[in-house]
Enzyme design. Structure first.
Site, PDB file in Angstrom:
ATOM      1  N   LYS A 186      29.509 -24.168 -18.617  1.00  0.00           N
ATOM      2  CA  LYS A 186      30.279 -23.819 -19.814  1.00  0.00           C
ATOM      3  C   LYS A 186      29.534 -22.755 -20.645  1.00  0.00           C
ATOM      4  O   LYS A 186      28.354 -22.492 -20.427  1.00  0.00           O
ATOM      5  CB  LYS A 186      30.552 -25.076 -20.652  1.00  0.00           C
ATOM      6  CG  LYS A 186      31.486 -26.060 -19.936  1.00  0.00           C
ATOM      7  CD  LYS A 186      32.815 -25.427 -19.552  1.00  0.00           C
ATOM      8  CE  LYS A 186      33.802 -26.405 -18.940  1.00  0.00           C
ATOM      9  NZ  LYS A 186      33.489 -26.797 -17.565  1.00  0.00           N
TER      10      LYS A 186
HETATM   11  C1  LIG Z   1      39.702 -27.859 -19.176  1.00  0.00           C
HETATM   12  C2  LIG Z   1      38.606 -28.851 -18.956  1.00  0.00           C
HETATM   13  N1  LIG Z   1      38.691 -30.066 -19.523  1.00  0.00           N
HETATM   14  C3  LIG Z   1      37.731 -30.980 -19.359  1.00  0.00           C
HETATM   15  C4  LIG Z   1      36.605 -30.712 -18.602  1.00  0.00           C
HETATM   16  C5  LIG Z   1      35.596 -31.794 -18.392  1.00  0.00           C
HETATM   17  O1  LIG Z   1      34.310 -31.459 -18.804  1.00  0.00           O
HETATM   18  P1  LIG Z   1      33.046 -32.150 -18.126  1.00  0.00           P
HETATM   19  O2  LIG Z   1      32.757 -31.462 -16.842  1.00  0.00           O
HETATM   20  O3  LIG Z   1      31.969 -31.937 -19.133  1.00  0.00           O
HETATM   21  O4  LIG Z   1      33.365 -33.591 -17.966  1.00  0.00           O
HETATM   22  C6  LIG Z   1      36.467 -29.469 -17.992  1.00  0.00           C
HETATM   23  C7  LIG Z   1      35.301 -29.152 -17.155  1.00  0.00           C
HETATM   24  O5  LIG Z   1      35.276 -28.213 -16.403  1.00  0.00           O
HETATM   25  C8  LIG Z   1      37.503 -28.513 -18.173  1.00  0.00           C
HETATM   26  O6  LIG Z   1      37.447 -27.315 -17.591  1.00  0.00           O
END
Ligand SMILES: Cc1ncc(COP(=O)(O)O)c(C=O)c1O
Length: 406
Positions: A186
């Site tokens: 990210k």
């Molecule tokens: C649009 C979206 N929502 C939620 C998430 C979930 O994040 P995490 O990987 O920190 O659980 C991601 C991760 O890529 C995402 O792209």
């Protein structure tokens, strides 16, 4: 989405503070931690940087979505209207609180189509969850209006859009709650981590408890905390928060570089009249993590992707239409309602119904879309070279297409 591209002494210093006192947990141990509270510090910096009243750090973006839904009182049988183009985590969170993901089409913003949202509203609708995909935003004025008309919650999945804004407000701070992911890919990273942001005190207090077994966190003795409701463990560790602290201080620089590199690449691709670009509801607010562009037809797009692969220049360019994680087309586990924990018959049927609808409107958008991830470490020469190589491929395919159609 490249916070990890900038890693150095600042991250090591913050981590070293935690390693030196050995208190890896964010709560308690007030004496031994000698004033080192990385998670609290990061929460404060998040509030200041993004302009929200409250921030609750958790262990991932997925945990942040689940926590936000719990905190907002979303639960069994509630329908959450969300886009068919997102990351699987968005619907996983919905399922984890017992709600129903009502997937609907996206438009050329690559985010929720307000018209499709309207068409999906039923008496069971509880929440609209736009997902601000690939660094840029949904049409929030239109969605807020729908929420107002139908008394619905607005929950922003801004996991991919850290630092993007809409009409002067940071994404993730506009709805009843919003979330970021700080996973390794990210815009800024904690390694793993996430945050729930809100301006509503009730949502914050609920998030604080929900993510730590329901603890009320009212006193200094953790063992004496009360549990006004049942929660879970979605805590972030001090080590992860320490990395995030160093990264949030880099965010301004990260966004500046992204914008510069994005502008240069876009100006090269714009030389080809057959290329069009993603519609951005507030172009000033684009975080420029990706440059998303369209070709005239799915067939041409597929041919361009194949040729880029053949020329070994596809890395960093994403054809979401064929991607297993991001688009409904490949979510067979959802379409077939396959879970390890049994769902009720009714819940499973509803989930499968919404995952097996017609998404031809989204297909027509995503079948023609390629997103190029913007690197922070690219030199201007490398961007020119990348852009020129891409347009050479596109021109070659367009020419072949013209000849074939002649
Ligand atoms: C649009 C979206 N929502 C939620 C998430 C979930 O994040 P995490 O990987 O920190 O659980 C991601 C991760 O890529 C995402 O792209």
């Amino acid at each position: 989405m490249p916070g990890y591209e900038l890693w150095g002494a600042e991250e090591r210093k913050e981590l070293q503070d935690v390693l030196d006192n050995g208190i890896l947990m964010r709560y308690g141990f007030d004496g031994p931690r000698k004033g080192i509270w990385k998670s609290k510090e990061l929460e404060n910096e998040i509030c200041q940087t993004f302009g929200c009243k409250y921030a609750q750090l958790v262990s991932s973006g997925t945990a942040a979505l689940t926590t936000a839904m719990g905190a907002l009182g979303i639960g069994y049988g509630d329908e959450i209207i969300m886009p068919a183009f997102t990351f699987v985590a968005s619907f996983e969170a919905v399922l984890s609180v017992g709600a129903i993901p009502v997937l609907v089409d996206v438009d050329d913003t690559l985010t929720l189509s307000p018209a499709s949202v309207r068409a999906a509203i039923t008496p069971k609708s509880k929440c609209i969850m736009p997902v601000h995909m690939c660094g840029s935003m949904a049409d929030l004025d239109a969605l807020k209006q729908i929420c107002k008309e139908h008394n619905l919650i607005l929950l922003e999945d801004a996991c991919q859009s850290i630092g993007a804004s809409y009409k002067g407000k940071q994404l993730g701070t506009i709805g009843d709650a919003g979330t970021f992911s700080f996973d390794f890919v990210k815009t800024m990273t904690c390694g793993e981590g996430g945050v729930v942001m809100t301006n509503r005190e009730d949502v914050f207090v609920n998030s604080d408890g929900y993510s730590d077994h329901g603890h009320d966190h009212k006193g200094v003795d953790r063992g004496a905390d009360l549990h006004p409701f049942i929660g879970y463990n979605f805590r972030i560790s001090e080590l992860h928060a320490a990395v995030g602290l160093a990264q949030i201080r880099r965010l301004k620089k990260i966004l500046e570089i992204q914008k510069k590199n994005h502008t240069q690449l876009k100006s090269i691709l714009a030389e080809v009249p057959e290329i069009s670009f993603r519609r951005i509801p507030d172009p000033q607010g684009d975080s420029c993590t990706f440059l998303s562009w369209f070709l005239p037809t799915e067939a041409i797009t597929r041919a361009v992707v194949a040729e880029m692969k053949a020329q070994n220049i596809l890395a960093g360019n994403f054809y979401w239409y064929d991607n297993n994680w991001h688009y409904i087309r490949k979510w067979d586990h959802l379409k077939n309602g396959i879970t390890l924990n049994a769902l009720s018959t009714e819940h499973k049927a509803a989930v499968m119904h919404h995952a097996n609808k017609d998404f031809s409107v989204s297909d027509a958008v995503l079948g023609r879309c390629i997103s190029t991830a913007i690197g922070l470490l690219w030199t201007s020469e490398q961007i020119s070279e990348k852009g020129e190589k891409i347009i050479a491929v596109i021109k070659k395919i367009l020419k072949q297409n013209t000849v074939a159609n002649a």
